[in-house]
Design a protein around this motif. Structure first.
Motif, short mmCIF file in Angstrom:
data_model
loop_
_atom_site.label_atom_id
_atom_site.label_comp_id
_atom_site.label_asym_id
_atom_site.label_seq_id
_atom_site.Cartn_x
_atom_site.Cartn_y
_atom_site.Cartn_z
N CYS B 86 0.84 -1.20 0.00
CA CYS B 86 0.00 0.00 0.00
C CYS B 86 0.87 1.25 0.00
O CYS B 86 1.63 1.50 0.93
CB CYS B 86 -0.93 0.03 1.20
SG CYS B 86 -1.97 1.50 1.20
N CYS B 107 -7.49 5.21 1.91
CA CYS B 107 -7.44 4.24 0.81
C CYS B 107 -7.85 4.88 -0.51
O CYS B 107 -8.85 5.58 -0.58
CB CYS B 107 -8.37 3.07 1.14
SG CYS B 107 -8.55 1.91 -0.24
N CYS B 113 -3.21 -4.07 -2.51
CA CYS B 113 -3.22 -4.99 -1.37
C CYS B 113 -3.82 -6.35 -1.77
O CYS B 113 -3.32 -7.39 -1.36
CB CYS B 113 -3.96 -4.39 -0.19
SG CYS B 113 -5.59 -3.77 -0.57
S1 SF4 Z 1 -6.69 -0.59 -2.17
FE1 SF4 Z 1 -5.35 -1.50 -0.65
S2 SF4 Z 1 -3.28 -0.93 -1.33
FE2 SF4 Z 1 -4.71 0.39 -2.44
S3 SF4 Z 1 -4.86 2.20 -1.17
FE3 SF4 Z 1 -6.51 0.88 -0.53
S4 SF4 Z 1 -5.65 -0.25 1.16
FE4 SF4 Z 1 -3.93 0.63 0.09
#
Ligand code: SF4
Ligand code: SF4
Ligand code: SF4
Ligand code: SF4
Lengths: 286, 296
Positions: B86, B107, B113
């Protein structure tokens, strides 16, 4: 104490009022947190004592000596930033959000991440104390974090120099940077205009500020442009228990002050508007 | 009117409050009165205001969403790979205590992730970022409003969706977000022409310079409207001359304009000569656009 001056939209006279507040105290730290369009340095011409690079994020870049044009990265990017341009896999700087996923999954390790490092924080001295301001480079994001850096610096300077008033000129809008601006201040002053859209913005702004337990004030600027709307705003504020710090009339000298790089009380110290601003400021401070 | 043109015009200003909304709504009204099929997209998603000036019929509204990960703790081995992947620090993990949490406010929904997790512990759900609403104002005259949900990290997704919703035909006006950061760039990058609205003051000039520099790097065609002309100083005119930037129109400072605007009224409504000015400006933009090699 920390006083933040904000407004739902820019152009309500917020910066002129912050500038006025900054010149009403003997010594202040002035933090210009309108990092997307920092303006107060024009009036106050602070010395250049400190400069700090702010990395606002990253952008992906392809090394074409390694890329096999397999297209895998494009299928992973959720921001539509990677596409075929003239048969060649290309990353759009504008669309790239900097998530780094393409760089992680590229089988030939052709993609690297480049820091966006054109944004800055500056600190210096001006005629009424110290000034800190941020400047977000065009197209860069995360202004909320830059606001935090500017505010932390302002606090640090205030402590070192034993200055007890910090005036914060906030950004327009109700997004992250505005929230970063008002978090942890003692008083927040919302500058509004007596227009239907101004009222609309004020309501949306208060929707957020009310979630923070802050002393909130409203200043109605150019109230005489529409006295009915002024009354409506006053009633609205009364209804939700928010104090009107004061009303300021339309005065062409406000623009003249700006043109002459002076705050309103510096330019026309004995005018009605300067007197009113002084009263408002005393009110808010006590 | 023959052959309705296809053009996307963004109306922007370095900071808000310089008259961007005044220009957007009055240009929209003028084009509507002249029977041009026109869509006004309110891209100022933090504080959309254009609808204050028009009565419309809501024909469509929906939420713009993004994916947010949901972690199944019964499957999670607390390996930390998702956290490492992330790039926005949106996953908080303390393996010794078997604590893992998605900080949804941080997020961006990039999906990294999910790619990282080898234990099938991550699924995704939809989170609202705001709403897109379409209003019929008159025949072939539409307002699309992008409204960001309070507390969302960026208005860009709702703005992009609202612009997409407008399609590519007819005249599309984009009332752009203030500033020159991401939301502004995402809006103006889709436009054929950008109208920058500014004031003849030092603040106005400083903001204008910043906007112009940004538009230059984006390779956009643009021109300037000076609002509240006659109020400040003349430096802005020197700047326009020196940079060869077309002055599209001047709106004088006028208390009746300010007052009518404050009531949520369309200023050009009872002023045919003012409508004429907006129309002339629009035609000059069409011409400038036709003369350029730039293609949508
Ligand atoms: S989708 Fe997962 S990796 Fe992407 S910003 Fe959100 S928590 Fe982070
Ligand atoms: S995944 Fe890597 S090799 Fe494949 S197209 Fe993208 S950059 Fe090129
Ligand atoms: S870093 Fe993320 S947003 Fe940028 S191109 Fe790669 S996958 Fe797309
Ligand atoms: S990658 Fe999967 S298993 Fe590892 S910590 Fe994250 S959710 Fe748990």
């Amino acid at each position: 104490m920390q006083i933040a001056v904000i407004s739902g939209k820019g152009g309500t006279g917020k910066s002129s009022i912050s500038a006025a507040f900054a010149t009403l105290s003997d010594k202040v730290v002035l933090a210009d947190c309108d990092v997307d369009a920092a303006n107060l340095y024009i009036l106050f011409n602070p010395t250049h004592e400190e400069e700090q690079v702010y990395i606002s994020g990253q952008k992906a870049e392809i090394d074409y000596t390694l890329c096999t044009n397999c297209g895998l990265c494009a299928s992973y990017c959720r921001f539509d930033a990677i596409s075929l341009v003239n048969e060649k896999i290309t990353i759009s700087d504008i669309l790239c959000d900097g998530c780094k996923l393409c760089s992680r999954i590229c089988p030939t390790e052709a993609i690297s991440m480049i820091d966006s490092n054109d944004s800055r924080m500056f600190a210096g001295t001006f005629r009424n104390g110290k000034m800190v301001y941020g400047r977000l480079a065009p197209g860069e994001d995360n202004s909320g974090k830059l606001v935090n850096i500017v505010r932390d610096k302002a606090k640090e300077i205030a402590k070192a120099e034993n200055i007890d008033t910090i005036i914060i000129d906030g950004p327009p809008g109700i997004g992250c940077p505005m929230i970063s601006t008002i978090t942890g201040v003692d008083s927040v002053v919302i500058v509004t205009e007596p227009t239907l859209s101004g009222k609309h913005d004020l309501e949306r702004t208060i929707e957020i500020t009310s979630k923070f337990n802050l002393k909130t004030w409203v200043i109605i600027n150019k109230f005489d442009l529409n006295e009915d709307m002024t009354l409506e705003i006053e009633n609205y504020c009364r209804g939700i228990d928010i104090a009107i710090a004061g009303k300021l009339g339309f005065d062409p000298q406000v623009v003249q002050a700006m043109v002459n790089c002076k705050s309103i009380p510096e330019w026309i110290p004995n005018s009605t508007i300067s007197k009113q601003i002084r009263e408002i400021f005393e009110n808010i401070k006590n | 009117m023959i052959n309705p043109p296809n053009i996307k015009i963004a109306i922007a200003s370095g900071k808000g409050g310089t008259g961007k909304t005044l220009v957007s709504t009055n240009l929209f009204y003028t084009l509507q009165q002249n029977k041009y099929p026109t869509t006004l997209v309110d891209c100022d998603a933090e504080e959309p205001n254009d609808l204050v000036f028009f009565e419309g019929k809501l024909v469509k509204t929906y939420e713009e969403t993004q994916k947010v990960p949901v972690i199944d703790k019964s499957r999670c081995t607390f390996c930390g790979r998702c956290h490492d992947y992330c790039n926005y620090n949106a996953i908080f993990i303390l393996p010794p205590f078997k604590i893992i949490k998605v900080i949804e406010d941080l997020c961006h929904g990039c999906g990294a992730c999910s790619v990282a997790c080898n234990d099938m512990a991550i699924s995704e759900k939809d989170e609202s970022l705001g709403t897109i609403s379409c209003f019929d104002i008159a025949e072939k005259s539409i307002i699309i409003e992008a409204k960001m949900k309070v507390g969302v990290f960026s208005p860009v997704s709702v703005i992009k969706q609202a612009i997409k919703e407008a399609g590519n035909t007819g005249i599309i006006l984009l009332d752009s977000p203030p500033g020159t950061s991401c939301p502004f760039i995402h809006t103006v990058s889709t436009a054929d022409f950008v109208i920058l609205v500014t004031e003849p003051t030092p603040f106005g000039l400083s903001d204008l310079k910043q906007s112009v520099d940004t538009l230059k790097t984006l390779n956009k065609k643009y021109g300037v409207i000076i609002n509240r002309a006659g109020m400040g100083d003349n430096e802005i005119y020197d700047y326009l001359k020196q940079e060869h930037i077309p002055l599209l129109m001047e709106i004088p400072f006028d208390k009746t304009i300010a007052r009518n605007y404050s009531k949520g009224e369309i200023v050009v409504k009872d002023k045919p000569e003012f409508q004429e000015q907006f129309l002339t400006m629009f035609n000059s933009i069409l011409e400038q656009n036709a003369n350029s090699s730039h293609q949508r």
